[in-house]
Design an enzyme around this catalytic site. Structure first.
Site, PDB file in Angstrom:
ATOM      1  N   CYS A  45       0.754  -1.250  -0.049  1.00  0.00           N
ATOM      2  CA  CYS A  45      -0.080   0.232  -0.011  1.00  0.00           C
ATOM      3  C   CYS A  45       0.802   1.393  -0.036  1.00  0.00           C
ATOM      4  O   CYS A  45       0.583   2.236  -0.538  1.00  0.00           O
ATOM      5  CB  CYS A  45      -1.031   0.000   1.246  1.00  0.00           C
ATOM      6  SG  CYS A  45      -2.030  -1.430   1.395  1.00  0.00           S
TER       7      CYS A  45
HETATM    8  C1  BEZ Z   1       0.419  -4.602   1.883  1.00  0.00           C
HETATM    9  O1  BEZ Z   1       0.171  -3.468   1.560  1.00  0.00           O
HETATM   10  O2  BEZ Z   1       1.753  -4.943   2.037  1.00  0.00           O
HETATM   11  C2  BEZ Z   1      -0.380  -5.614   2.334  1.00  0.00           C
HETATM   12  C3  BEZ Z   1      -1.410  -5.276   3.064  1.00  0.00           C
HETATM   13  C4  BEZ Z   1      -2.262  -6.433   3.459  1.00  0.00           C
HETATM   14  C5  BEZ Z   1      -2.045  -7.835   3.174  1.00  0.00           C
HETATM   15  C6  BEZ Z   1      -0.795  -8.010   2.410  1.00  0.00           C
HETATM   16  C7  BEZ Z   1      -0.001  -6.783   2.113  1.00  0.00           C
END
Ligand code: BEZ
Length: 209
Positions: A45
Protein backbone atom coordinates in the site's frame (compact mmCIF):
# COMPACT_ATOMS: atom_id res chain seq x y z
CA UNK A 1 -23.29 -4.74 -2.92
CA UNK A 2 -21.86 -4.97 -6.41
CA UNK A 3 -21.00 -1.81 -8.29
CA UNK A 4 -20.99 -2.41 -12.02
CA UNK A 5 -19.87 -0.57 -15.12
CA UNK A 6 -22.66 1.78 -16.21
CA UNK A 7 -23.99 2.29 -12.66
CA UNK A 8 -24.05 5.72 -11.08
CA UNK A 9 -21.33 5.66 -8.40
CA UNK A 10 -23.02 5.35 -4.98
CA UNK A 11 -22.85 8.70 -3.21
CA UNK A 12 -21.56 9.05 0.37
CA UNK A 13 -20.57 11.65 2.94
CA UNK A 14 -17.39 10.70 4.74
CA UNK A 15 -14.40 12.01 6.64
CA UNK A 16 -11.12 12.20 4.73
CA UNK A 17 -7.62 13.50 5.35
CA UNK A 18 -8.82 16.76 3.78
CA UNK A 19 -12.09 17.09 5.74
CA UNK A 20 -15.59 15.76 5.14
CA UNK A 21 -16.65 15.28 1.54
CA UNK A 22 -19.92 14.61 -0.27
CA UNK A 23 -18.58 12.32 -2.99
CA UNK A 24 -20.74 13.54 -5.88
CA UNK A 25 -20.07 17.20 -4.99
CA UNK A 26 -16.36 16.42 -4.71
CA UNK A 27 -16.33 14.79 -8.17
CA UNK A 28 -17.69 18.01 -9.70
CA UNK A 29 -16.86 17.96 -13.41
CA UNK A 30 -13.74 15.77 -13.06
CA UNK A 31 -12.90 12.11 -13.62
CA UNK A 32 -12.03 10.07 -10.52
CA UNK A 33 -9.55 7.30 -9.80
CA UNK A 34 -11.13 5.82 -6.62
CA UNK A 35 -9.06 3.05 -5.09
CA UNK A 36 -9.08 1.05 -1.88
CA UNK A 37 -6.26 -0.63 -0.02
CA UNK A 38 -6.19 -3.01 2.93
CA UNK A 39 -4.46 -0.98 5.64
CA UNK A 40 -2.18 1.94 6.49
CA UNK A 41 1.48 1.30 7.33
CA UNK A 42 1.70 -1.77 5.08
CA UNK A 43 4.38 -2.21 2.41
CA UNK A 44 2.50 -2.75 -0.87
CA UNK A 45 0.00 0.00 0.00
CA UNK A 46 2.84 2.41 0.80
CA UNK A 47 4.32 1.95 -2.68
CA UNK A 48 0.89 2.40 -4.31
CA UNK A 49 0.15 5.59 -2.39
CA UNK A 50 3.60 6.87 -3.30
CA UNK A 51 3.13 6.04 -6.97
CA UNK A 52 -0.25 7.81 -7.06
CA UNK A 53 1.31 10.89 -5.47
CA UNK A 54 4.28 10.81 -7.90
CA UNK A 55 1.83 10.68 -10.82
CA UNK A 56 -0.13 13.77 -9.67
CA UNK A 57 0.69 15.67 -12.88
CA UNK A 58 -0.33 12.70 -15.06
CA UNK A 59 -3.70 12.45 -13.31
CA UNK A 60 -4.22 16.23 -13.47
CA UNK A 61 -3.45 16.28 -17.21
CA UNK A 62 -6.30 13.76 -17.61
CA UNK A 63 -8.67 15.89 -15.49
CA UNK A 64 -8.67 13.04 -12.99
CA UNK A 65 -8.66 13.25 -9.19
CA UNK A 66 -7.32 10.33 -7.14
CA UNK A 67 -9.23 9.33 -3.99
CA UNK A 68 -7.82 6.60 -1.73
CA UNK A 69 -9.69 4.59 0.92
CA UNK A 70 -8.91 2.24 3.75
CA UNK A 71 -10.85 1.25 6.82
CA UNK A 72 -8.35 3.07 9.07
CA UNK A 73 -9.02 6.49 10.64
CA UNK A 74 -7.96 10.02 9.70
CA UNK A 75 -5.20 10.26 12.32
CA UNK A 76 -3.64 6.97 11.16
CA UNK A 77 -3.90 8.13 7.54
CA UNK A 78 -2.18 11.42 8.37
CA UNK A 79 0.66 9.68 10.21
CA UNK A 80 1.09 7.24 7.36
CA UNK A 81 1.13 9.99 4.70
CA UNK A 82 4.29 11.33 6.41
CA UNK A 83 5.87 7.88 5.99
CA UNK A 84 4.71 7.63 2.36
CA UNK A 85 6.24 11.03 1.59
CA UNK A 86 9.49 10.16 3.35
CA UNK A 87 9.95 6.66 1.93
CA UNK A 88 8.58 7.22 -1.60
CA UNK A 89 10.21 10.63 -2.05
CA UNK A 90 6.98 12.41 -2.89
CA UNK A 91 4.30 14.72 -1.52
CA UNK A 92 0.90 13.09 -1.23
CA UNK A 93 -1.73 15.76 -1.90
CA UNK A 94 -4.90 13.78 -2.66
CA UNK A 95 -7.50 12.86 0.02
CA UNK A 96 -7.79 9.44 1.66
CA UNK A 97 -11.19 8.31 2.95
CA UNK A 98 -11.33 7.15 6.57
CA UNK A 99 -13.90 4.40 6.22
CA UNK A 100 -13.76 3.22 9.82
CA UNK A 101 -17.33 1.87 9.86
CA UNK A 102 -16.76 0.25 6.41
CA UNK A 103 -19.93 1.79 4.96
CA UNK A 104 -18.27 2.97 1.76
CA UNK A 105 -16.29 -0.25 1.35
CA UNK A 106 -19.52 -2.26 1.72
CA UNK A 107 -21.41 -0.03 -0.73
CA UNK A 108 -18.66 -0.52 -3.34
CA UNK A 109 -18.10 -4.25 -2.67
CA UNK A 110 -14.50 -3.61 -1.59
CA UNK A 111 -14.66 -6.14 1.27
CA UNK A 112 -14.24 -9.70 0.03
CA UNK A 113 -14.96 -11.82 3.11
CA UNK A 114 -12.96 -14.80 1.82
CA UNK A 115 -9.90 -12.54 1.92
CA UNK A 116 -10.68 -10.41 5.00
CA UNK A 117 -13.82 -9.64 6.97
CA UNK A 118 -12.71 -6.10 7.83
CA UNK A 119 -10.07 -4.85 5.37
CA UNK A 120 -10.68 -3.80 1.76
CA UNK A 121 -9.02 -5.54 -1.16
CA UNK A 122 -7.35 -3.44 -3.89
CA UNK A 123 -10.38 -2.17 -5.81
CA UNK A 124 -10.23 0.41 -8.59
CA UNK A 125 -13.15 2.43 -9.91
CA UNK A 126 -12.75 4.92 -12.74
CA UNK A 127 -15.69 7.31 -12.57
CA UNK A 128 -16.57 9.93 -15.18
CA UNK A 129 -17.88 13.48 -14.67
CA UNK A 130 -21.47 12.16 -15.04
CA UNK A 131 -20.70 10.09 -11.90
CA UNK A 132 -20.93 6.91 -13.95
CA UNK A 133 -18.70 3.90 -13.21
CA UNK A 134 -16.60 3.36 -16.35
CA UNK A 135 -14.12 0.71 -15.17
CA UNK A 136 -13.71 -1.68 -12.27
CA UNK A 137 -10.59 -3.67 -11.39
CA UNK A 138 -9.89 -5.84 -8.36
CA UNK A 139 -6.43 -6.89 -7.22
CA UNK A 140 -5.59 -9.15 -4.29
CA UNK A 141 -3.94 -7.79 -1.17
CA UNK A 142 -0.44 -9.01 -2.00
CA UNK A 143 -0.20 -7.67 -5.58
CA UNK A 144 0.38 -3.97 -6.24
CA UNK A 145 -1.50 -2.31 -9.09
CA UNK A 146 -0.02 -1.38 -12.47
CA UNK A 147 -0.28 2.41 -12.71
CA UNK A 148 0.70 2.48 -16.40
CA UNK A 149 -2.50 0.50 -17.03
CA UNK A 150 -4.59 2.84 -14.91
CA UNK A 151 -3.39 5.88 -16.88
CA UNK A 152 -3.75 3.96 -20.17
CA UNK A 153 -7.35 3.01 -19.51
CA UNK A 154 -8.27 6.59 -18.56
CA UNK A 155 -6.73 7.69 -21.88
CA UNK A 156 -8.68 4.99 -23.74
CA UNK A 157 -12.00 5.92 -22.11
CA UNK A 158 -11.53 9.63 -22.76
CA UNK A 159 -10.37 9.07 -26.36
CA UNK A 160 -13.26 6.69 -27.09
CA UNK A 161 -15.78 9.19 -25.70
CA UNK A 162 -14.30 12.05 -27.71
CA UNK A 163 -14.15 10.32 -31.09
CA UNK A 164 -16.84 7.61 -30.87
CA UNK A 165 -14.32 4.81 -31.42
CA UNK A 166 -13.17 1.67 -29.59
CA UNK A 167 -9.58 0.74 -28.77
CA UNK A 168 -7.79 -2.53 -29.60
CA UNK A 169 -5.74 -4.71 -27.27
CA UNK A 170 -2.79 -2.91 -25.68
CA UNK A 171 -3.83 0.40 -27.28
CA UNK A 172 -1.77 3.44 -26.36
CA UNK A 173 -2.22 7.09 -27.35
CA UNK A 174 -1.12 7.47 -30.97
CA UNK A 175 -2.10 3.92 -32.02
CA UNK A 176 -4.83 3.12 -34.55
CA UNK A 177 -8.38 2.80 -33.21
CA UNK A 178 -11.36 0.64 -34.10
CA UNK A 179 -14.55 1.82 -35.79
CA UNK A 180 -17.39 0.31 -33.74
CA UNK A 181 -19.52 -2.33 -35.52
CA UNK A 182 -22.64 -0.15 -35.17
CA UNK A 183 -21.19 2.42 -37.62
CA UNK A 184 -21.89 1.57 -41.30
CA UNK A 185 -19.13 2.02 -43.91
CA UNK A 186 -21.16 4.86 -45.39
CA UNK A 187 -21.22 6.70 -42.05
CA UNK A 188 -17.59 5.77 -41.35
CA UNK A 189 -16.46 7.58 -44.53
CA UNK A 190 -18.22 10.74 -43.34
CA UNK A 191 -17.02 10.44 -39.76
CA UNK A 192 -13.44 9.48 -40.61
CA UNK A 193 -12.60 11.28 -43.89
CA UNK A 194 -8.95 10.27 -43.41
CA UNK A 195 -10.15 6.77 -44.41
CA UNK A 196 -10.01 3.38 -42.75
CA UNK A 197 -8.70 -0.12 -43.31
CA UNK A 198 -11.32 -2.85 -43.51
CA UNK A 199 -9.56 -6.06 -42.41
CA UNK A 200 -12.95 -7.75 -42.04
CA UNK A 201 -16.41 -6.13 -42.27
CA UNK A 202 -16.46 -6.19 -38.45
CA UNK A 203 -12.79 -5.15 -38.00
CA UNK A 204 -12.03 -1.66 -39.28
CA UNK A 205 -9.13 0.53 -38.19
CA UNK A 206 -8.64 4.25 -38.57
CA UNK A 207 -5.98 6.73 -37.48
CA UNK A 208 -6.83 9.82 -35.47
CA UNK A 209 -4.00 12.32 -35.09
C1 BEZ B 1 0.57 -4.61 1.92
O1 BEZ B 1 0.14 -3.49 1.64
O2 BEZ B 1 1.74 -4.86 1.85
C2 BEZ B 1 -0.36 -5.69 2.35
C3 BEZ B 1 -1.52 -5.38 3.05
C4 BEZ B 1 -2.36 -6.40 3.45
C5 BEZ B 1 -2.06 -7.72 3.13
C6 BEZ B 1 -0.92 -8.01 2.38
C7 BEZ B 1 -0.07 -7.00 1.99
Amino acid sequence: MTVRIGDIAPNFKVDTTQGEIDFHDWIGDKWVFFFSHPADFTPVCTTEMGRTAQLAKEFASRDTQPLGLSTDGVEEHKGWIKDVDATQNTSLEFPIVADVDRKVAQAYGMIHPGESKTAAVRSVFIIDPDKKIRLTLTYPMNVGRNFDEILRVIDALQFSDKYGVATPADWKKGDRVIIPPGVSNEDAIKKFPQGFEEVRPYLRFTEIK
